[in-house]
Design a protein around this motif. Structure first.
Motif, short mmCIF file in Angstrom:
data_model
loop_
_atom_site.label_atom_id
_atom_site.label_comp_id
_atom_site.label_asym_id
_atom_site.label_seq_id
_atom_site.Cartn_x
_atom_site.Cartn_y
_atom_site.Cartn_z
N GLU A 75 -11.86 73.47 31.32
CA GLU A 75 -13.09 73.21 31.14
C GLU A 75 -13.81 73.15 32.69
OE1 GLU A 75 -15.02 70.43 28.97
OE2 GLU A 75 -14.07 70.96 27.04
N GLU A 76 -12.87 72.73 33.62
CA GLU A 76 -13.11 72.65 35.12
C GLU A 76 -12.07 72.84 35.77
OE1 GLU A 76 -12.71 68.03 36.06
OE2 GLU A 76 -14.26 68.34 34.61
N GLU A 77 -12.36 73.48 36.95
CA GLU A 77 -11.01 73.88 38.00
C GLU A 77 -10.35 72.47 38.51
OE1 GLU A 77 -10.71 76.02 42.13
OE2 GLU A 77 -12.21 76.80 40.84
N LEU A 78 -9.01 72.73 38.23
CA LEU A 78 -8.06 71.85 38.96
C LEU A 78 -7.89 72.00 40.26
CD1 LEU A 78 -5.76 71.08 35.82
CD2 LEU A 78 -7.61 69.73 36.51
N GLU A 79 -7.66 71.18 41.12
CA GLU A 79 -7.56 71.39 42.64
C GLU A 79 -6.09 70.98 42.92
OE1 GLU A 79 -10.24 69.75 44.96
OE2 GLU A 79 -11.89 70.70 43.94
#
Length: 78
Positions: free
Chosen positions: A74-78
């Motif tokens: 759902e969200e970008e992993l860094e």
């Protein structure tokens, strides 16, 4: 890739527990070989024999050689 993912998750205060077989899921956690872990979310990393963990997986995951599962977060992993 795995080490990068681990670092990113640990930076977000996600605790990774390895080599601890799970036996049963509850609404507030999971029972393992060692103890019961209280948590809001559980990631099940199962192989093609997921139905051995719970029969509900028998129609969802069929054991075949060279399977691969890809997900979109759902969200970008860094």
């Amino acid at each position: 890739l795995i080490n990068s993912l681990r670092k990113s998750l640990e930076a977000r205060k996600v605790q990774i527990i390895e080599s601890s077989g799970a036996f049963e899921l509850f609404p507030d956690g999971v029972k393992t070989v060692v103890n019961t872990i209280r948590c809001k979310k559980v990631v099940l990393a199962l192989n093609g024999y997921a139905s051995e963990f719970h029969p509900a997986f028998s129609s969802l995951v069929l054991p075949f050689r060279a399977q691969m599962l890809a997900i979109e977060t759902e969200e970008e992993l860094e």
